[in-house]
Design a protein around this motif. Structure first.
Motif, short mmCIF file in Angstrom:
data_model
loop_
_atom_site.label_atom_id
_atom_site.label_comp_id
_atom_site.label_asym_id
_atom_site.label_seq_id
_atom_site.Cartn_x
_atom_site.Cartn_y
_atom_site.Cartn_z
N THR A 1 48.82 120.73 113.36
CA THR A 1 49.02 120.38 111.93
C THR A 1 50.18 119.46 111.64
O THR A 1 50.37 119.92 110.36
CB THR A 1 48.59 122.23 111.47
N THR A 2 50.97 119.13 112.69
CA THR A 2 52.47 118.10 111.78
C THR A 2 51.89 117.21 112.24
O THR A 2 53.04 116.41 112.16
CB THR A 2 53.75 119.64 112.15
N SER B 1 47.70 115.11 112.51
CA SER B 1 47.51 116.31 111.71
C SER B 1 46.62 116.33 109.90
O SER B 1 46.03 116.87 109.23
CB SER B 1 48.69 116.74 111.16
N ASP B 2 46.32 114.85 110.13
CA ASP B 2 44.88 114.03 109.15
C ASP B 2 43.92 114.99 108.84
O ASP B 2 43.42 115.35 107.72
CB ASP B 2 45.37 112.98 108.66
N MET C 1 43.27 107.85 108.75
CA MET C 1 44.29 107.37 108.63
C MET C 1 44.18 105.79 108.39
O MET C 1 43.93 104.56 107.61
CB MET C 1 44.94 108.37 108.69
N GLY D 1 42.80 129.69 98.02
CA GLY D 1 44.02 128.98 98.24
C GLY D 1 44.01 127.41 98.67
O GLY D 1 44.45 126.86 97.63
N VAL D 2 42.57 127.53 99.22
CA VAL D 2 42.23 126.12 99.73
C VAL D 2 41.32 125.28 98.59
O VAL D 2 40.34 126.23 98.63
CB VAL D 2 42.23 125.64 100.91
N THR E 1 50.81 127.24 103.48
CA THR E 1 50.89 125.81 103.94
C THR E 1 52.35 125.05 103.04
O THR E 1 53.39 126.10 102.30
CB THR E 1 50.51 124.18 103.28
N GLU F 1 52.96 118.07 102.12
CA GLU F 1 52.76 119.00 102.85
C GLU F 1 53.28 119.21 104.39
O GLU F 1 52.87 117.82 105.19
CB GLU F 1 50.92 119.68 103.10
N VAL F 2 54.16 119.77 104.44
CA VAL F 2 54.54 119.58 105.94
C VAL F 2 54.21 120.43 107.13
O VAL F 2 54.48 120.34 108.45
CB VAL F 2 56.53 119.32 106.12
N ILE F 3 54.14 121.09 107.18
CA ILE F 3 53.32 122.31 107.70
C ILE F 3 52.54 123.30 107.72
O ILE F 3 52.47 124.11 106.57
CB ILE F 3 54.24 122.61 108.75
N THR F 4 51.32 123.14 108.50
CA THR F 4 50.65 125.14 107.76
C THR F 4 50.73 125.66 108.94
O THR F 4 50.33 125.11 110.29
CB THR F 4 48.81 123.85 107.97
N GLY G 1 54.21 112.99 109.52
CA GLY G 1 53.08 113.24 108.15
C GLY G 1 53.30 112.35 107.20
O GLY G 1 52.52 111.96 106.27
N ALA H 1 49.70 112.04 106.74
CA ALA H 1 48.44 112.68 105.75
C ALA H 1 49.22 112.65 104.32
O ALA H 1 48.91 112.74 102.87
CB ALA H 1 48.36 114.48 106.04
N ALA I 1 51.20 109.90 103.79
CA ALA I 1 51.14 108.41 102.96
C ALA I 1 50.56 108.30 101.79
O ALA I 1 51.41 107.60 101.29
CB ALA I 1 50.37 107.34 104.68
N LYS J 1 52.33 127.20 99.71
CA LYS J 1 51.08 126.88 99.06
C LYS J 1 49.61 127.54 100.18
O LYS J 1 49.58 127.45 101.31
CB LYS J 1 50.58 125.13 98.09
N ASN J 2 48.66 126.68 99.46
CA ASN J 2 47.25 127.34 99.90
C ASN J 2 47.20 128.90 101.39
O ASN J 2 46.63 128.65 101.73
CB ASN J 2 46.70 125.79 101.27
#
Lengths: 413, 197
Positions: free
Chosen positions: A38-39, A43-44, A240, A309-310, B96, B104-107, B138, B142, B144, B175-176
């Protein structure tokens, strides 16, 4: 009277024991691990997959888990870094998981000798064909057609449906170029297979172009490709960088069609690629989020319920891919548990390898694993982004078309 | 005979008290299971190692070279209030973290379990971290499009975050988020979003 009292007291004690033990029975759980990105560099596409996987296990537990046993699903982000994946795998093993939902090709292949030694069923989001030969990787699995099958199928679909429409059709050989990150195990995994396939179909093959997974500017690679004038470009990266490459190809008028692996073709490609994404063709091992297929209603309802929330518009095909892997593992666990053997070997032999044309819905091909072949399907659905929506271009069945090569030559690479 | 009678009466009394105690806690149903209330109480960077990054081409004094950057640990404290007449189990949190609202930097998630007593508020602390390397990734993937939209460059943004997040001159958003609660087999998921400051 004394005996009756004793009887009552005995009954009281017995009921107490019964409640105590039924509590223990209810507390029985099956531990499953997850290693997600997720990072990191993927992660995209990894975040949606991670969330989808968690939702799937919550749903599974609400359906009674595995024959009444609750699933305890514990996952970690490993940032697409192999040392971190190895560390997290060791942690999950210490926690007592019986199977792992993994992620990338580099880490899954790096962990493969370990999981096979540990007899740990490892269901990955890497669909590398290197993981499909049980003689070499007996504990690696996934629900999808493998990357090499995807690449062969996408090229076949383009050759069948698009090449005959070109003005040079019948006058010369079609030309293929490959664009991918050389150093990425995921991106490079199917290159040998697609070139083998291209040679078999009579293509001329140009120089490969090294495009980073992080690439935002690929003009130099496009300029290099222009000298070769490809009719079709295979994109092996994720969304991406493929979107960036398609934008540059469009801007510099490369004039080629674009086919791609499943991790590039998703709902974000047209958002990022704009008009350059029109006509993008790719392997789709399952349906896109919300498409009308069996079990899609469950996935969408679960996403709304467990991740309220998503935003729905942010959900991707990656959620569906996660569910497909979760559903395959669920079925394997149910079968192994019924057979009374939740060991790694039991889950593999009495679970996974007993699946024959198992229908998980979600637009995925039925899944079969045998003790000698872990390729779940024999071909792939190829879809095209056209006129603002994804449309089916072709459903390619490689086994049906080239049975001998499928059976003898194409397993494991 | 009297002793026997006393014993029977005692057993009935104990059973009645036990059943009564169960009854007063209330039985959760889909209708009466009210959503617990989640509030972000505070945010802190528990350990700060400034802003730095070494590319893989730089030879370290010890250990292996690699693309490595400063860690930025983050700790969030939540109040979780249970408005129900029965205890609820907070079974997991997925969330997140975003900087500057959009990035967003981490989930991530925690699977730890916390019992929240009936009609009480408990505090739950959640910690995670990002590194300059993971945030850079990130920004190149995501995030960018958002970066391009704001006209920011990746390295300048990273330095701003690493110097600004600890004193909250850069807004930090959760968030989320999904807080999953259970009561007697029933599930209630509470969405959550908050920004500090």
């Amino acid at each position: 009277m004394k005996n009756r009292i004793r009887g009552l007291f005995t009954l009281f004690l017995a009921l107490s024991f019964l409640f105590a033990f039924s509590g223990l029975a209810a507390a029985q759980e099956i531990k499953i691990g997850g290693i997600m990105d997720t990072t990191g560099a993927t992660s995209d596409v990894g975040k949606d997959y991670a969330i989808g996987m968690e939702e799937a296990f919550k749903y599974i537990n609400e359906q009674g888990g595995v024959n009444g046993k609750k699933v305890k699903y514990t996952w970690f982000d490993y940032g697409y870094r192999i040392p971190e994946a190895i560390t997290k795998y060791r942690l999950l093993k210490r926690l007592g998981v019986v199977a792992v939902q993994g992620w990338g090709t580099g880490d899954t292949e790096a962990l493969s000798p370990t999981v096979n030694k540990d007899q740990m069923p490892y269901v990955s989001a890497s669909y590398s064909a290197h993981l499909t030969d049980p003689a070499k990787t007996p504990y690696n699995l996934f629900f999808s057609s493998d990357y090499s099958t995807n690449a062969r199928s996408a090229l076949t679909a383009w050759f069948d449906k698009k090449w005959p429409t070109k003005k040079d059709y019948g006058k010369r050989k079609p030309r293929l170029a490959c664009s991918y990150m050389f150093a990425s195990p995921y991106a490079s995994a199917p290159i040998k297979a697609i070139k083998d396939h291209a040679t078999m179909l009579g293509f001329e093959i140009g120089d490969d172009q090294d495009v980073s997974l992080f690439a935002l500017d690929t003009k130099s690679q496009i300029m290099a490709m222009k000298q070769f004038k490809p009719d079709v470009v295979w994109h092996g990266n994720t969304t991406m960088s493929v979107a960036a490459t398609m934008r540059d190809a469009f801007g510099l008028e490369l004039g080629a069609d674009h086919i791609m692996n499943n991790w590039a073709l998703d709902e974000n490609l047209p958002r990022l690629g704009g008009e350059a994404a029109e006509g993008a063709i790719g392997a789709t091992p399952c349906a896109f989020y919300g498409q009308s297929y069996k079990n899609m209603d469950i996935v969408v309802a679960s996403a709304k319920k467990y991740s309220p929330g998503v935003p729905q518009e942010k959900r991707l095909i990656r959620t569906i891919q996660a569910w497909a892997n979760a559903l395959v593992l669920w079925e394997a666990l149910i079968r192994a548990d019924k057979a009374g053997d939740l060991s790694g070997q039991g889950i593999m032999k009495k679970g996974f390898e007993s699946l024959r044309n198992f229908d998980i819905g979600l637009g995925a091909s039925p899944v079969t694993y045998t003790p000698t072949d872990h390729r779940p399907g024999t071909g792939c659905l190829i879809q095209e982004w056209k006129g603002g929506k994804f449309q089916e271009l072709s459903r390619v069945d490689l086994k049906q078309r080239w049975p001998e090569k499928w059976g003898k030559d194409w397993l494991g690479w | 005979m009297t002793k026997r009678l006393a014993l029977i009466v005692s057993m009935i009394f104990i059973a009645a008290v036990a059943l009564g105690a169960c009854a007063t806690t209330g039985k959760p149903t889909a209708a009466n299971f009210k959503a617990p209330k989640v509030t972000l109480v505070s945010f802190e960077v528990p350990q700060y190692d400034e802003y730095w990054y070494f590319a893989a081409s730089v030879k370290p004094t010890k250990g292996k070279a690699g693309d490595r950057g400063a860690f930025l640990p983050m700790s969030f404290l939540f109040d979780v209030g249970n408005p129900n007449d029965f205890p609820v189990l907070l079974e997991g949190i997925t969330y997140t973290v975003a900087f500057d609202k959009d990035f967003e930097v981490i989930t991530t998630n925690i699977n730890d379990s916390y019992w929240i007593p009936a009609n009480k508020t408990s505090q739950v602390r959640v910690s995670t971290l990002v590194t300059v390397r993971s945030a850079l990734t990130g920004l190149l993937l995501a995030n960018a499009p958002a970066l391009k939209q704001r006209g920011w460059d990746a390295w300048g943004t990273l330095e701003k975050w690493w110097t600004g997040v600890p004193d909250l001159s850069v807004p930090v958003t959760v968030k989320n988020a999904a807080f999953t609660f259970k009561a007697d087999g029933l599930i209630k998921v509470v969405p959550f979003e908050a920004t500090v400051p």
